[in-house]
Design an enzyme around this catalytic site. Structure first.
Site, PDB file in Angstrom:
ATOM      1  N   CYS A   1       4.102  11.240   1.473  1.00 54.44           N
ATOM      2  CA  CYS A   1       4.744  12.004   0.232  1.00 54.44           C
ATOM      3  C   CYS A   1       5.809  11.709   0.039  1.00 54.44           C
ATOM      4  O   CYS A   1       6.349  10.490   0.377  1.00 54.44           O
ATOM      5  CB  CYS A   1       5.054  13.824   1.270  1.00 54.44           C
ATOM      6  SG  CYS A   1       3.545  14.312   1.733  1.00 54.44           S
TER       7      CYS A   1
ATOM      8  N   ASP B   1       0.726  17.695  10.684  1.00 53.35           N
ATOM      9  CA  ASP B   1       1.922  17.181  11.516  1.00 53.35           C
ATOM     10  C   ASP B   1       3.113  17.504  11.084  1.00 53.35           C
ATOM     11  O   ASP B   1       3.875  17.816  11.766  1.00 53.35           O
ATOM     12  CB  ASP B   1       1.677  15.531  11.439  1.00 53.35           C
ATOM     13  CG  ASP B   1       1.908  14.931  10.259  1.00 53.35           C
ATOM     14  OD1 ASP B   1       1.430  15.408   9.489  1.00 53.35           O
ATOM     15  OD2 ASP B   1       2.439  13.855  10.080  1.00 53.35           O
TER      16      ASP B   1
ATOM     17  N   ILE C   1      -5.883 -10.464  -0.970  1.00 51.72           N
ATOM     18  CA  ILE C   1      -5.463 -11.040  -2.075  1.00 51.72           C
ATOM     19  C   ILE C   1      -5.389 -12.379  -2.263  1.00 51.72           C
ATOM     20  O   ILE C   1      -4.985 -13.263  -1.170  1.00 51.72           O
ATOM     21  CB  ILE C   1      -4.086 -10.510  -2.518  1.00 51.72           C
ATOM     22  CG1 ILE C   1      -3.868 -10.904  -3.993  1.00 51.72           C
ATOM     23  CG2 ILE C   1      -2.873 -10.923  -1.758  1.00 51.72           C
ATOM     24  CD1 ILE C   1      -2.850  -9.866  -4.792  1.00 51.72           C
TER      25      ILE C   1
END
Length: 650
Positions: A2, A99, A287
């Site tokens: 977040c 959590d 990549i």
């Protein structure tokens, strides 16, 4: 994963909700799934959420049942189920399965001491409504960012600096001393940033802000103070047990977890153990590069085939550097001296385009187990310094760079010229890094006279050495090098500009099993020869995985992850470099000397080979100019989206 942001003030205005929404809007990439706010007369904070655990009921901010403690949280505490059971045995009642709620209850139960029990990567704030006190904490190695400033009687904080800059009390100014640190150490020294009066909560620290007073204290230290005596066989067994548990914890999620696969030892090892423990289909991502000197695609394909993963790859083109330049610098919030973050941004976009939010990655193995060439350089330079006129000992340095043609053709004189800087100053606590910092520090020669005058000949390396000498003086040369690399480069650059910032720019969470604090502490307790055996790097890890990964990976020489700079920038058909570094734009910003820049560009365009020093100078100039224009000029890069109206939870 977040993003969080908030502010504490004695004078909360009616515009507080709009300000907080604007702050969170700036970091919506960190949490595109949900948004929530807490508003009171003293505290305003919120969260943008990337839903990974407890998708249905993990909304934030959330509080303890008595309403006293409110949390806004960024990160993962991987051992939360075990912690939750302990708390339930003590009478705690939970409303969710996330959590986040466990963390706020841990603080309610244990206070600051709860941090020692958390195994994870996190940055969070907890507001105590009784004491009117804000508690901020950041994980041990600084995997997740957390910044703050104190201006005009306001305490403002956030996961990213761009969120802080949305607060009307905060002034946006470049910190030239911070830039000077970047131009030497590749990053600022904690707690500094590239912006004046904006600081980070250092890794392994917590902060308490109460009634206008701020305290910042450590709860964990990276060190080599404790040593163990054990056989290599016992070390292999202990490492394997710890690593498998670290991986198992980091596979916990309510969404699919994938893995980065570079084709090197670290990512191959994580892939091997994931397949052992979780035999179901595993998505891997790699990549490759248009420039063959940087490309490892063949190794990546070999490993993906060996473990039968569901593999995804993308090729990074030279013109992608220019295409992504503004976007990457917007996310790094600091000048960069290498182009390595650009491919990592592209790779994380590939992950997100495939509907995946979480990837396991191998960062930390090189720092903990002596994997970098700078560690080998240190050992060789110590050996060479005993007979400084030796014509043979410097030749050992050629073994470190088999992938660099210019090194293979170097003679004794050239090696001595390049690697002989302060060769015999072995008593310096920063001996391992003096050569690197001297080379990087030449960027300062291109600064404008005004900035040079402002910095007043500051001796950054001398100052840093005086700070760390007593702390690390008793360490071995390898441990000293590991300490510096882990506490400066890893947190300030590798886990930030090349890690969290570009991954979260695409709403992707990276997880780092090699940085489980138990594994770090174990590795730091081991004898040097278990890490660097002669010039054989990561010896212990190779012993751990020698029977479970392809022998070609085990035996191949280490190849550093690199990306094109001059090849990508100077050949751009649209004149990106000349546009950004034109004389009028350079003079208007005032950081660099426009004539010095012109001389550098002329030299680079005429030279058949371009030094790493000049490549870094070019990246420093371009990224500084772009950063200044984005954050100081108009504070606009991304098209401003409509301010998100979050859910008020108080």
């Amino acid at each position: 994963m977040c993003g969080i942001a908030g502010f504490i003030s004695q004078h909360i205005t009616p515009d507080a909700k709009r300000t907080l929404n604007a702050m969170l809007t700036r970091i919506h990439h960190r949490g595109p799934d949900e948004c929530g706010l807490y508003l009171s007369d003293e505290a305003c904070f919120g969260n943008v959420r990337l839903s990974i655990i407890d998708l249905a009921s993990g909304q934030q901010p959330l509080c303890t049942p008595d309403g006293r403690f409110w949390i806004a949280y960024n990160g993962e505490v991987f051992n939360y189920p075990e912690l939750k059971k302990d708390l339930e045995s003590k009478g705690h009642v939970f409303r969710t399965n996330c959590d986040t709620e466990v963390v706020v209850h841990m603080y309610q139960e244990y206070g600051v001491a709860c941090l020692n029990l958390l195994n994870g990567q996190f940055a969070f704030s907890i507001w105590d409504t009784h004491k009117k006190e804000l508690f901020l904490a950041r994980d041990r190695m600084g995997i997740r960012p957390l910044y703050y400033t104190r201006q005009k009687g306001e305490f403002v904080y956030g996961s990213e600096i761009k969120a802080i800059f949305e607060h009307p009390s905060v002034e946006r100014k470049i910190d030239y001393r911070g830039l000077r640190q970047v131009y030497t150490f590749w990053t600022t020294l904690t707690p500094n940033t590239a912006f004046e009066d904006v600081f980070e909560v250092p890794p392994g620290h917590y902060a308490l802000y109460s009634h206008g007073q701020l305290q910042i204290k450590p709860y964990w230290n990276f060190n080599f103070d404790k040593k163990v005596s054990l056989t290599i066989e016992d070390a292999v067994g202990e490492f394997r047990t710890l690593f498998k548990d670290a991986l198992s914890l980091r596979m916990r999620a309510d969404v699919p977890v994938a893995a980065y696969l570079s084709g090197g030892l670290d990512s191959t090892s994580t892939t091997a153990f994931i397949k052992q423990m979780f035999p179901e289909a595993l998505n891997t991502f790699s990549i490759g590069f248009e420039e063959k000197d940087f490309d490892e695609s063949d190794f990546q394909k070999e490993v993906a085939d060996y473990f039968n993963t569901r593999h995804h790859s993308v090729s990074f083109k030279n013109d992608n550097v220019v295409d992504l330049f503004d976007k990457v610098i917007w996310h790094t919030e600091i000048p960069v001296l290498r182009s390595a973050p650009f491919p990592m941004y592209r790779l994380s976009k590939l992950v997100r385009d495939n509907g995946i939010k979480v990837v396991i990655t191998g960062e930390g193995a090189d720092e903990m187990l002596g994997g970098y060439n700078i560690f080998k350089e240190t050992i060789i330079r110590h050996f060479w310094s005993r007979i400084p006129n030796s014509k043979i000992r410097p030749l050992l340095l050629k073994k470190l760079y088999p992938y660099m043609p210019q090194m293979q053709g170097a003679g004794n004189s050239m090696l001595k010229l390049f690697f002989g800087y302060k060769l015999q100053e072995k008593d310096s606590p920063a001996y391992s890094h003096l050569l690197r910092w001297n080379n990087t520090g030449r960027i300062v020669n291109h600064l404008s006279e005004d900035v040079k005058s402002l910095l007043n000949g500051e001796k950054l390396v001398d100052s840093y050495e005086s700070q760390i000498k007593s702390r690390i003086d008793a360490y071995s040369p390898l441990n000293k090098a590991q300490y510096i690399e882990s506490t400066i480069f890893m947190s300030g650059y590798l886990l930030s500009s090349q890690g969290d910032r570009v991954a979260m720019g695409n709403s992707v969470e990276g997880r780092y099993p090699f940085l489980d604090h138990r594994l770090i502490e174990f590795c730091n307790s081991l004898p040097d020869e278990f890490k660097l055996k002669g010039l054989n790097e990561k010896f212990l890890l190779k012993e751990v995985v020698k029977d479970v990964i392809p022998q070609s990976v085990l035996k191949r020489p280490k190849q550093a992850y690199r990306a094109p700079i001059a090849q990508a920038l100077l050949n751009d058909k649209n004149g990106f470099v000349d546009d950004i570094l034109n004389s009028s734009r350079v003079k208007s910003i005032g950081v660099f000397n426009s004539e010095s820049i012109g001389s550098l560009l002329t030299k680079m365009r005429k030279s058949p080979t371009i030094s790493e020093i000049d490549n870094m100078a070019l990246m420093a100039m371009l990224s500084t100019q772009v950063l200044h224009e984005q954050y100081i000029g108009g504070f606009r890069y991304l098209k401003d989206s409509e301010v998100r109206q979050g859910v008020v939870r108080n």
